[in-house]
Design a protein around this motif. Structure first.
Motif, PDB file in Angstrom:
ATOM      1  N   UNK A  92       0.803  -1.217   0.000  1.00 38.30           N
ATOM      2  CA  UNK A  92       0.000   0.000   0.000  1.00 38.30           C
ATOM      3  C   UNK A  92       0.839   1.272   0.000  1.00 38.30           C
ATOM      4  N   UNK A  93       2.152   1.151   0.148  1.00 41.84           N
ATOM      5  CA  UNK A  93       2.997   2.347   0.146  1.00 41.84           C
ATOM      6  C   UNK A  93       2.921   3.016  -1.220  1.00 41.84           C
ATOM      7  N   UNK A  94       2.855   4.314  -1.203  1.00 39.99           N
ATOM      8  CA  UNK A  94       2.802   5.050  -2.468  1.00 39.99           C
ATOM      9  C   UNK A  94       3.074   6.516  -2.250  1.00 39.99           C
ATOM     10  N   UNK A  95       3.505   7.167  -3.306  1.00 39.17           N
ATOM     11  CA  UNK A  95       3.751   8.604  -3.261  1.00 39.17           C
ATOM     12  C   UNK A  95       3.092   9.266  -4.463  1.00 39.17           C
ATOM     13  N   UNK A  96       2.770  10.531  -4.285  1.00 39.72           N
ATOM     14  CA  UNK A  96       2.238  11.334  -5.380  1.00 39.72           C
ATOM     15  C   UNK A  96       2.721  12.762  -5.170  1.00 39.72           C
ATOM     16  N   UNK A  97       3.111  13.409  -6.246  1.00 41.61           N
ATOM     17  CA  UNK A  97       3.569  14.793  -6.197  1.00 41.61           C
ATOM     18  C   UNK A  97       2.638  15.637  -7.043  1.00 41.61           C
ATOM     19  N   UNK A 103       5.855  20.587 -15.741  1.00 43.85           N
ATOM     20  CA  UNK A 103       6.782  20.910 -14.650  1.00 43.85           C
ATOM     21  C   UNK A 103       7.327  19.693 -13.916  1.00 43.85           C
ATOM     22  N   UNK A 104       6.813  18.512 -14.183  1.00 42.68           N
ATOM     23  CA  UNK A 104       7.282  17.321 -13.475  1.00 42.68           C
ATOM     24  C   UNK A 104       8.740  17.050 -13.828  1.00 42.68           C
ATOM     25  N   UNK A 105       9.568  16.967 -12.801  1.00 44.96           N
ATOM     26  CA  UNK A 105      11.002  16.746 -13.012  1.00 44.96           C
ATOM     27  C   UNK A 105      11.297  15.264 -13.213  1.00 44.96           C
ATOM     28  N   UNK A 106      12.445  15.005 -13.757  1.00 44.04           N
ATOM     29  CA  UNK A 106      12.884  13.617 -13.931  1.00 44.04           C
ATOM     30  C   UNK A 106      13.040  12.941 -12.561  1.00 44.04           C
ATOM     31  N   UNK A 107      13.502  13.685 -11.570  1.00 45.98           N
ATOM     32  CA  UNK A 107      13.653  13.150 -10.214  1.00 45.98           C
ATOM     33  C   UNK A 107      12.301  12.713  -9.642  1.00 45.98           C
ATOM     34  N   UNK A 108      11.276  13.560  -9.824  1.00 44.85           N
ATOM     35  CA  UNK A 108       9.933  13.215  -9.343  1.00 44.85           C
ATOM     36  C   UNK A 108       9.409  11.985 -10.073  1.00 44.85           C
ATOM     37  N   UNK A 109       9.616  11.932 -11.369  1.00 41.67           N
ATOM     38  CA  UNK A 109       9.160  10.792 -12.158  1.00 41.67           C
ATOM     39  C   UNK A 109       9.834   9.504 -11.682  1.00 41.67           C
ATOM     40  N   UNK A 110      11.144   9.530 -11.503  1.00 40.27           N
ATOM     41  CA  UNK A 110      11.886   8.347 -11.048  1.00 40.27           C
ATOM     42  C   UNK A 110      11.436   7.912  -9.651  1.00 40.27           C
ATOM     43  N   UNK A 168      -6.001  17.604  -8.844  1.00 37.76           N
ATOM     44  CA  UNK A 168      -4.579  17.599  -8.553  1.00 37.76           C
ATOM     45  C   UNK A 168      -3.800  17.330  -9.839  1.00 37.76           C
ATOM     46  N   UNK A 169      -2.641  17.963  -9.966  1.00 37.97           N
ATOM     47  CA  UNK A 169      -1.750  17.710 -11.102  1.00 37.97           C
ATOM     48  C   UNK A 169      -0.858  16.522 -10.751  1.00 37.97           C
ATOM     49  N   UNK A 170      -1.215  15.359 -11.257  1.00 30.71           N
ATOM     50  CA  UNK A 170      -0.473  14.149 -10.882  1.00 30.71           C
ATOM     51  C   UNK A 170      -0.107  13.318 -12.111  1.00 30.71           C
ATOM     52  N   UNK A 171       0.458  13.968 -13.080  1.00 30.26           N
ATOM     53  CA  UNK A 171       0.762  13.275 -14.337  1.00 30.26           C
ATOM     54  C   UNK A 171       1.736  12.120 -14.159  1.00 30.26           C
ATOM     55  N   UNK A 172       2.620  12.189 -13.168  1.00 31.46           N
ATOM     56  CA  UNK A 172       3.599  11.121 -12.968  1.00 31.46           C
ATOM     57  C   UNK A 172       3.067  10.004 -12.082  1.00 31.46           C
ATOM     58  N   UNK A 173       1.893  10.206 -11.501  1.00 33.65           N
ATOM     59  CA  UNK A 173       1.354   9.230 -10.558  1.00 33.65           C
ATOM     60  C   UNK A 173       0.850   8.000 -11.287  1.00 33.65           C
ATOM     61  N   UNK A 174       1.239   6.851 -10.793  1.00 29.08           N
ATOM     62  CA  UNK A 174       0.707   5.582 -11.285  1.00 29.08           C
ATOM     63  C   UNK A 174       0.853   4.559 -10.199  1.00 29.08           C
ATOM     64  N   UNK A 175      -0.004   3.598 -10.210  1.00 30.09           N
ATOM     65  CA  UNK A 175       0.064   2.481  -9.289  1.00 30.09           C
ATOM     66  C   UNK A 175      -0.061   1.218 -10.127  1.00 30.09           C
ATOM     67  N   UNK A 176       0.352   0.130  -9.563  1.00 32.78           N
ATOM     68  CA  UNK A 176       0.234  -1.149 -10.249  1.00 32.78           C
ATOM     69  C   UNK A 176      -1.202  -1.411 -10.649  1.00 32.78           C
ATOM     70  N   UNK A 177      -1.390  -2.061 -11.763  1.00 31.47           N
ATOM     71  CA  UNK A 177      -2.717  -2.532 -12.115  1.00 31.47           C
ATOM     72  C   UNK A 177      -3.145  -3.533 -11.049  1.00 31.47           C
TER      73      UNK A 177
END
Length: 184
Positions: A92-97, A103-110, A168-177
């Motif tokens: 259940x651990x997860x993060x979202x920026x 504006x999403x940085x490569x660091x945030x994406x990684x 929310x602007x969460x273009x980099x957010x994804x979770x496992x199917x």
């Protein structure tokens, strides 16, 4: 409808210091499973610790950066020593920026992909190894039915994979199917 009894089983849950992970921990505790939590926060919430008296189960909290494989391996070993088994793994651990696509940085994406996908895989892999080793050890003394004595691994997914968030602007957010596995 009552909860399925999980008495004597141990649920290892990532990200259960708060949020959805804490809710999942509550549900398995109510079903009488012992609860082992891996989370990056320094200390558990009182709500998590209260599951001990509310549900009469064992609850242990392990401060662990699940993005560091050696910390995961060490934590899983401690769970095995203190609980003797892992039957259920809830990732259940997860993060979202909150960051726009542009504006999403490569660091945030990684970081987002590492925590929400890669790390869940590695924790599940470690828990599956523990489940399989337990089955193999039992097979030396009694016949084992993996469908009964195996284990369950649960990945938490987000509907945001399919439906964009407008709040929310969460273009980099994804979770496992969504998927579930049984160790066998």
């Amino acid at each position: 409808m009552g909860l399925i009894g999980l008495t004597g089983q141990t649920a290892m849950i990532t990200g259960a210091a708060r949020g959805l992970g804490l809710s999942f921990a509550s549900v398995v505790a109510q079903a009488h499973a012992n609860v082992a939590v891996l989370d990056v926060l320094d200390a558990p919430s009182q709500e998590l610790l209260d599951f001990r008296s509310l549900s009469n189960v064992e609850v242990e909290y392990y401060t662990c950066d699940i993005s560091v494989k050696t910390q995961v391996t060490d934590a899983i070993s401690r769970v095995e020593q203190e609980f003797a088994r892992i039957d259920i793994n809830v990732n259940a651990a997860g993060v979202v920026t909150d960051s726009s696509f542009i504006e999403t940085s490569e660091e945030t994406l990684k970081r987002t992909f590492a925590i929400n996908f890669n790390v869940s895989f590695l924790v599940a892999q470690a828990c599956a190894t523990s489940m399989i080793n337990r089955i193999k050890a039992s097979a030396d003394t009694v016949p084992v039915d993996p469908a009964v004595q195996g284990g369950s691994i649960i990945f938490i997914a987000s509907i945001s994979i399919h439906i964009p968030s407008v709040s929310q602007n969460i273009s980099a957010y994804m979770r496992l199917q969504s998927c579930g596995m049984r160790a066998s």
